[in-house]
Each structure stands twice: as C-alpha cells, then as structure tokens.
Design a protein around this motif. Sequence first.
Motif, PDB file in Angstrom:
ATOM      1  N   ASP A  76      10.411  -5.555   0.653  1.00 56.41           N
ATOM      2  CA  ASP A  76       9.331  -5.546  -0.337  1.00 56.41           C
ATOM      3  C   ASP A  76       7.971  -5.358   0.339  1.00 56.41           C
ATOM      4  O   ASP A  76       7.016  -6.097   0.107  1.00 56.41           O
ATOM      5  N   LEU A  77       7.918  -4.341   1.208  1.00 61.37           N
ATOM      6  CA  LEU A  77       6.697  -4.022   1.950  1.00 61.37           C
ATOM      7  C   LEU A  77       6.279  -2.584   1.663  1.00 61.37           C
ATOM      8  O   LEU A  77       7.107  -1.733   1.363  1.00 61.37           O
ATOM      9  N   ALA A  78       4.996  -2.322   1.811  1.00 60.67           N
ATOM     10  CA  ALA A  78       4.480  -0.957   1.796  1.00 60.67           C
ATOM     11  C   ALA A  78       3.527  -0.828   2.966  1.00 60.67           C
ATOM     12  O   ALA A  78       2.745  -1.736   3.239  1.00 60.67           O
ATOM     13  N   MET A  79       3.592   0.316   3.670  1.00 60.26           N
ATOM     14  CA  MET A  79       2.835   0.451   4.915  1.00 60.26           C
ATOM     15  C   MET A  79       1.973   1.706   4.897  1.00 60.26           C
ATOM     16  O   MET A  79       2.396   2.762   4.420  1.00 60.26           O
ATOM     17  N   VAL A  80       0.749   1.566   5.415  1.00 60.95           N
ATOM     18  CA  VAL A  80      -0.159   2.696   5.599  1.00 60.95           C
ATOM     19  C   VAL A  80      -0.303   2.923   7.091  1.00 60.95           C
ATOM     20  O   VAL A  80      -0.711   2.021   7.832  1.00 60.95           O
ATOM     21  N   PHE A  81       0.040   4.140   7.542  1.00 59.00           N
ATOM     22  CA  PHE A  81       0.048   4.439   8.968  1.00 59.00           C
ATOM     23  C   PHE A  81      -1.283   5.031   9.421  1.00 59.00           C
ATOM     24  O   PHE A  81      -2.089   5.518   8.614  1.00 59.00           O
ATOM     25  N   GLN A  82      -1.479   5.024  10.719  1.00 57.25           N
ATOM     26  CA  GLN A  82      -2.705   5.562  11.302  1.00 57.25           C
ATOM     27  C   GLN A  82      -2.813   7.070  11.093  1.00 57.25           C
ATOM     28  O   GLN A  82      -3.902   7.605  10.881  1.00 57.25           O
ATOM     29  N   ASP A  83      -1.682   7.780  11.141  1.00 55.25           N
ATOM     30  CA  ASP A  83      -1.708   9.251  11.102  1.00 55.25           C
ATOM     31  C   ASP A  83      -1.373   9.820   9.717  1.00 55.25           C
ATOM     32  O   ASP A  83      -0.931  10.960   9.605  1.00 55.25           O
ATOM     33  N   TYR A  84      -1.563   9.038   8.654  1.00 52.82           N
ATOM     34  CA  TYR A  84      -1.373   9.436   7.255  1.00 52.82           C
ATOM     35  C   TYR A  84       0.104   9.633   6.896  1.00 52.82           C
ATOM     36  O   TYR A  84       0.565   9.122   5.891  1.00 52.82           O
ATOM     37  N   VAL A 114       1.075   6.453 -10.779  1.00 48.85           N
ATOM     38  CA  VAL A 114       0.341   7.414  -9.951  1.00 48.85           C
ATOM     39  C   VAL A 114      -1.046   7.650 -10.530  1.00 48.85           C
ATOM     40  O   VAL A 114      -2.048   7.674  -9.800  1.00 48.85           O
ATOM     41  N   ARG A 115      -1.138   7.819 -11.845  1.00 47.17           N
ATOM     42  CA  ARG A 115      -2.429   8.061 -12.483  1.00 47.17           C
ATOM     43  C   ARG A 115      -3.366   6.862 -12.298  1.00 47.17           C
ATOM     44  O   ARG A 115      -4.545   7.017 -11.947  1.00 47.17           O
ATOM     45  N   ARG A 116      -2.827   5.656 -12.501  1.00 47.72           N
ATOM     46  CA  ARG A 116      -3.661   4.456 -12.404  1.00 47.72           C
ATOM     47  C   ARG A 116      -4.202   4.266 -10.987  1.00 47.72           C
ATOM     48  O   ARG A 116      -5.389   3.991 -10.781  1.00 47.72           O
ATOM     49  N   LEU A 148       0.237   1.801  -2.592  1.00 47.29           N
ATOM     50  CA  LEU A 148      -0.127   0.976  -3.751  1.00 47.29           C
ATOM     51  C   LEU A 148       0.777   1.215  -4.951  1.00 47.29           C
ATOM     52  O   LEU A 148       1.044   0.297  -5.730  1.00 47.29           O
ATOM     53  N   VAL A 149       1.252   2.441  -5.145  1.00 48.53           N
ATOM     54  CA  VAL A 149       2.085   2.706  -6.325  1.00 48.53           C
ATOM     55  C   VAL A 149       3.419   1.970  -6.240  1.00 48.53           C
ATOM     56  O   VAL A 149       4.067   1.749  -7.261  1.00 48.53           O
TER      57      VAL A 149
END
Length: 360
Positions: A76-84, A114-116, A148-149
């Motif tokens: 139950d994780l979501a990750m944002v990476f350095q290289d997109y 997605v819209r929100r 976030l979605v």
Amino acid sequence: MPKITFDQVAKSYGSVEVLPPFDLALDDGEFTVLVGPSGCGKSTTLRMLAGLETLSGGEIFFDEKPISKLEPKDRDLAMVFQDYALYPHMTIAKNMSFALRLARAPKSEIEEKVRRVAEMLNIAPLLDRKPAELSGGQRQRVAMGRALVRDAGTFLFDEPLSNLDAKLRGKMRAELAEMRDTIDKNMVYVTHDQVEAMTLGDRIVVMSDGLIQQQGTPEELFKSPVNKFVAGFIGSPSMNFIDGELVDDDGKTWVHGDGFKLPLDLDISARMNDVQTRAVTVGLRPSSLTTDISRGAPIELKVVVSEYLGAQSVLVTRCGGADVLVETQSTSPVRAGSVQTFGVLTNEIMIFDKASGLRL
C-alpha cells in the motif's frame, strides 16, 4: 494510514555494512524527511521501506504487521522517483492511470481520479500530451500525480526535485508544502537539500555515514543540535566553527581562540563546569553576529568577500585562520578588505567538544 516502525533494521552488501542496525518510528499522518549528504544511506532506507531492497537484518512493521517479506505491490505504497520514470509512448493520462488500469479499476473511477489529481497539480490541460512534450517541472508533477491517483496509505519521495533548476525547485517545493497540508497521508521524503527538509518536514531525520545523528522538528534541530555535524548541516547559511579553548578569568568562563575572546552566558558557563576538556569548537550562526556592537560581545573580523543578495548580504570574513560568515542588512554596504567590529550574541553561542564533535 499505518504507523511505520524500523526495528533493528540493517543493510549490508556482502561484507560492506551500509546501514548498521537502527530503530526509527514514523507516526501516522506525518511528513518525515530523511536528509543527509550523498552516500549516508537515506535512499537505501527508503528503498527497503518500498520493498526494492531486501533487509540484511531486523524488521519493518506497518502498525504491528511485519512487511519485509511482502512484495512492493502489497505494501500500500506509492513512490515518486528522482528520474520521473515515465513511459514515453503513453500519454500523461495513461501514465497517471497505469497502476489503476493494472488493478482493473472501473474506467469511470480511473477517469475521475486522474482528472481530480491533474486539476490539483495544474496539469489538466496536458493529459493528452506525451512526456517528451513537457518541461522538467511538468514531468515531475506527472510523476507525483501517478503516485497520488493510487490513493495509497503512504507516499515515498526519493529526491524528486533534484533534477530541476533552482527557481523551479523553489516553486515545486511550495506546491509540495501545499499538497502536504491538503492530503492526510504518511509521507516519507528523501533529500540532500536541507532547505527542502526545513520547509517541508514535520519531522527531520538527519543521517550521516549510515547512522541517524538526530531527529526532531526543524526548530529543534536548528536550535538544539546534538553535535557539530547536525549544527553545520541544518541552517542556511551554514554555521561557523572556530577552534578555541575554555578559560576561567575574572570569575567568568571565556572561550579564547586565534583572534577572539568571547564571554559565555551564565547558563552556558554553568554547563561548562563539569566539562573535562578545555579544547572546544565554537559554533556561531551567521545571524548571531550583528553590526550593532552594543548588542553583543565585540569581535574584529576582516571582510574578504561581500555577497549582495538583495535585502540581505552575506559577508565572508576571516577570524585568525577560520572563515566566518555574517548575515547583514544590505542598507549599509561593507567594503571587502576592511576590518570591521561585529557584536556576537553570546546567548546564541554553541560549544562543541573538539575531539568528538558532541555539543557540550
């Protein structure tokens, strides 16, 4: 949202110990920033939490549940990476909805999420474009939007702003701070930039050489660092350090050094009574020196460079063999090469053990 607990977690690569066993607890709904220089182990810690690195010892718990054996998709994780890490052949809408489509979520739910999120991140007009048609800042927003979605319980950020230029980094930092206040989720953010740490974190964990040096609120770390490393790493411009010696004279405790002699406040002097060593390092914030000498103990400094920053100037001065930074208002220009007398706010002096670096 779970409470995240690291219990004697360790990481080694063969015979090389990268992270010795450590404990760390991240509270529910907290924005925690792991900060430190390159190679200190902060990204490795994040990747172990995400399931992208295996643990060499210990366990990670979500509430009371051990998760080190779970696959990344089951945490139950979501990750944002350095290289997109965006798919170049997909539109922005498809990049953002990728995880939801893999999970076979209803089409109407995907489109609504997605819209929100796109509206929240100001990228709604870009949904039909592909990543190559976007700027670096827009791509970073898409990477955040993709996380976030998913509406996960915990969001992980691995130096997401390090590829952006200084102006855009400041803008994105402000947007992240706004997002933090509107999304009630666990957030763990890794950066080497102490300004990002100070402006974003509810709690900052300072790391060096694989060890947690100190953790606390930005104000706690700035005002009460436990050692020289934390004091020098937190705060911009960084703290000045000058070697000296404690001396008792005329009923007071002074700190003597090359080119200076400063009295210590009574409360600081009282703490020095039980100190065995006399060899110390004096810590002074650039803001602890003032051109109004009536406000503090006098110290003469030779101005080497005057850096004009608009409303403020940062003076690079010299005290004996040490460089000393001074923050001043830009209303009264100071000429390089001149010798100026400044006032030291003695109640803001910090004393560190010269050998160990611990604050006394």
